[in-house]
Write a protein that holds these residues in place. Sequence first.
Motif, PDB file in Angstrom:
ATOM      1  N   ASP A 214       0.808  -1.218   0.000  1.00 51.82           N
ATOM      2  CA  ASP A 214       0.000   0.000   0.000  1.00 51.82           C
ATOM      3  C   ASP A 214       0.845   1.274   0.000  1.00 51.82           C
ATOM      4  OD1 ASP A 214       0.974  -0.455   2.544  1.00 51.82           O
ATOM      5  OD2 ASP A 214      -0.809   0.339   3.555  1.00 51.82           O
ATOM      6  N   LYS A 215       2.167   1.126  -0.058  1.00 50.40           N
ATOM      7  CA  LYS A 215       3.026   2.307  -0.121  1.00 50.40           C
ATOM      8  C   LYS A 215       4.325   1.958  -0.853  1.00 50.40           C
ATOM      9  CE  LYS A 215       4.704   1.355   4.567  1.00 50.40           C
ATOM     10  NZ  LYS A 215       4.825   1.887   5.948  1.00 50.40           N
ATOM     11  N   ASP A 216       4.971   2.991  -1.379  1.00 48.85           N
ATOM     12  CA  ASP A 216       6.234   2.784  -2.077  1.00 48.85           C
ATOM     13  C   ASP A 216       7.300   2.255  -1.120  1.00 48.85           C
ATOM     14  OD1 ASP A 216       4.941   3.945  -4.214  1.00 48.85           O
ATOM     15  OD2 ASP A 216       5.973   5.876  -4.052  1.00 48.85           O
ATOM     16  N   ILE A 217       8.200   1.442  -1.657  1.00 45.49           N
ATOM     17  CA  ILE A 217       9.398   1.043  -0.916  1.00 45.49           C
ATOM     18  C   ILE A 217      10.493   2.062  -1.233  1.00 45.49           C
ATOM     19  CG2 ILE A 217      11.205  -0.697  -0.664  1.00 45.49           C
ATOM     20  CD1 ILE A 217       9.146  -2.813  -1.344  1.00 45.49           C
ATOM     21  N   VAL A 218      11.093   2.647  -0.220  1.00 46.65           N
ATOM     22  CA  VAL A 218      12.132   3.664  -0.405  1.00 46.65           C
ATOM     23  C   VAL A 218      13.418   3.199   0.268  1.00 46.65           C
ATOM     24  CG1 VAL A 218      12.780   6.067  -0.052  1.00 46.65           C
ATOM     25  CG2 VAL A 218      10.379   5.477  -0.488  1.00 46.65           C
ATOM     26  N   LEU A 219      14.508   3.131  -0.506  1.00 45.45           N
ATOM     27  CA  LEU A 219      15.757   2.536  -0.023  1.00 45.45           C
ATOM     28  C   LEU A 219      16.962   3.469  -0.186  1.00 45.45           C
ATOM     29  CD1 LEU A 219      15.219  -0.984  -1.626  1.00 45.45           C
ATOM     30  CD2 LEU A 219      15.019  -0.441   0.811  1.00 45.45           C
ATOM     31  N   TRP A 220      16.736   4.756  -0.304  1.00 49.37           N
ATOM     32  CA  TRP A 220      17.845   5.675  -0.540  1.00 49.37           C
ATOM     33  C   TRP A 220      18.908   5.605   0.550  1.00 49.37           C
ATOM     34  CZ3 TRP A 220      18.982   7.373  -5.028  1.00 49.37           C
ATOM     35  CH2 TRP A 220      17.996   7.725  -5.960  1.00 49.37           C
ATOM     36  N   ASN A 221      18.505   5.478   1.805  1.00 49.12           N
ATOM     37  CA  ASN A 221      19.486   5.462   2.895  1.00 49.12           C
ATOM     38  C   ASN A 221      20.465   4.303   2.751  1.00 49.12           C
ATOM     39  OD1 ASN A 221      18.393   7.735   4.056  1.00 49.12           O
ATOM     40  ND2 ASN A 221      17.210   6.641   5.602  1.00 49.12           N
ATOM     41  N   TYR A 222      19.955   3.147   2.349  1.00 48.20           N
ATOM     42  CA  TYR A 222      20.828   1.989   2.148  1.00 48.20           C
ATOM     43  C   TYR A 222      21.702   2.187   0.906  1.00 48.20           C
ATOM     44  CZ  TYR A 222      17.772  -0.260   5.544  1.00 48.20           C
ATOM     45  OH  TYR A 222      17.063  -0.565   6.677  1.00 48.20           O
ATOM     46  N   TYR A 223      21.070   2.623  -0.163  1.00 48.54           N
ATOM     47  CA  TYR A 223      21.793   2.778  -1.428  1.00 48.54           C
ATOM     48  C   TYR A 223      22.944   3.773  -1.294  1.00 48.54           C
ATOM     49  CZ  TYR A 223      22.629   4.208  -6.268  1.00 48.54           C
ATOM     50  OH  TYR A 223      23.219   4.510  -7.468  1.00 48.54           O
ATOM     51  N   ASP A 224      22.700   4.892  -0.651  1.00 44.86           N
ATOM     52  CA  ASP A 224      23.730   5.920  -0.524  1.00 44.86           C
ATOM     53  C   ASP A 224      24.910   5.455   0.313  1.00 44.86           C
ATOM     54  OD1 ASP A 224      22.423   7.775  -2.110  1.00 44.86           O
ATOM     55  OD2 ASP A 224      21.370   8.724  -0.426  1.00 44.86           O
ATOM     56  N   ALA A 225      24.723   4.405   1.101  1.00 42.50           N
ATOM     57  CA  ALA A 225      25.815   3.868   1.920  1.00 42.50           C
ATOM     58  C   ALA A 225      26.662   2.832   1.173  1.00 42.50           C
ATOM     59  CB  ALA A 225      25.248   3.245   3.191  1.00 42.50           C
ATOM     60  N   VAL A 226      26.218   2.426  -0.015  1.00 43.12           N
ATOM     61  CA  VAL A 226      26.977   1.449  -0.798  1.00 43.12           C
ATOM     62  C   VAL A 226      28.222   2.115  -1.373  1.00 43.12           C
ATOM     63  CG1 VAL A 226      26.951  -0.050  -2.837  1.00 43.12           C
ATOM     64  CG2 VAL A 226      24.935   0.096  -1.354  1.00 43.12           C
ATOM     65  N   GLN A 227      29.386   1.489  -1.190  1.00 52.42           N
ATOM     66  CA  GLN A 227      30.634   2.089  -1.642  1.00 52.42           C
ATOM     67  C   GLN A 227      31.330   1.291  -2.740  1.00 52.42           C
ATOM     68  OE1 GLN A 227      33.221   3.174   1.621  1.00 52.42           O
ATOM     69  NE2 GLN A 227      31.520   3.971   2.859  1.00 52.42           N
ATOM     70  N   CYS A 228      30.858   0.086  -3.016  1.00 49.61           N
ATOM     71  CA  CYS A 228      31.496  -0.714  -4.065  1.00 49.61           C
ATOM     72  C   CYS A 228      30.966  -0.310  -5.441  1.00 49.61           C
ATOM     73  CB  CYS A 228      31.244  -2.199  -3.813  1.00 49.61           C
ATOM     74  SG  CYS A 228      29.527  -2.717  -3.998  1.00 49.61           S
TER      75      CYS A 228
END
Length: 286
Positions: A214-228
Amino acid sequence: MTMSDHYINGLNSRGFHRLHYTDWGDAANPRVVICVHGLTRNCRDFDALATALQNDLRVVSVSIAGRGKSDWLPNADDYSYPQYMADMTALIARVTATGSNTIYWVGTSMGGMLGMLLASQPNTPIRRLVLNDIGTVVPKESMARIGKYAGMDPRFDSYAEIEQYVRTVSAPFGPLSDAQWQHMTVHNTRQHDDGRWGMNYDPAIALPFRKAIDKDIVLWNYYDAVQCPVLLLRGEQSDVLPRDNALEMTQRGPCPRLVEFAGIGHAPVLMAEEQIIAIREFLLEP
């Protein structure tokens, strides 16, 4: 070199369960590619990719609990990302026991989300990440569409009927040969004791999924922490990874290269030569 079958143990809220995985290539190769499928799929989705990579890399493809030859979980609430992450940590421990210090991750949809979550953690062992048609914002509309068939338990009187069903619900995967459709059908269906055919997963895998549509999944916090380094793949007609989201991803966080495939929705099935080449070149970059 050929494929071999293996199992590891995971721990759920009510006991242990077994996870099935295939292993391709030289077991002593220090570079290991872990391949993880989408919501209703299993490890055999990656046979074509593994065949193309096995001379250069060890390729391990796992069936998440409730799919393929992996055990079904007694508590449907355990079909969740914390459980999946714990299971994948056990798999990483297994494949690095031989001394490997380089883990690459190829994840389609749910498998890509898992890769993103794991790659974002401090001291992650993941050194390269391929996100196949999954981004930082999954629209609720696309989740509702997937929810219409995911977890359903249709039954068919013949193999021919269920193959046609697979072709219909998987049409966004794009054009495939008859041999490729047969491969997908053989490994994603099963024949029940009464002789009828059904899908090869626990219908309960969709219960936690449906609670979140019933709502969007938002993953920016995780994505922005990816360094590889990250490679972002997208079906040109995908509704799970909208193009504006994919383009924004190329401008922040790990700033991946975006490769799009024409005539394909959600998700590229990684059987086509151009899809395999894109992944191979990325993983083998010096």
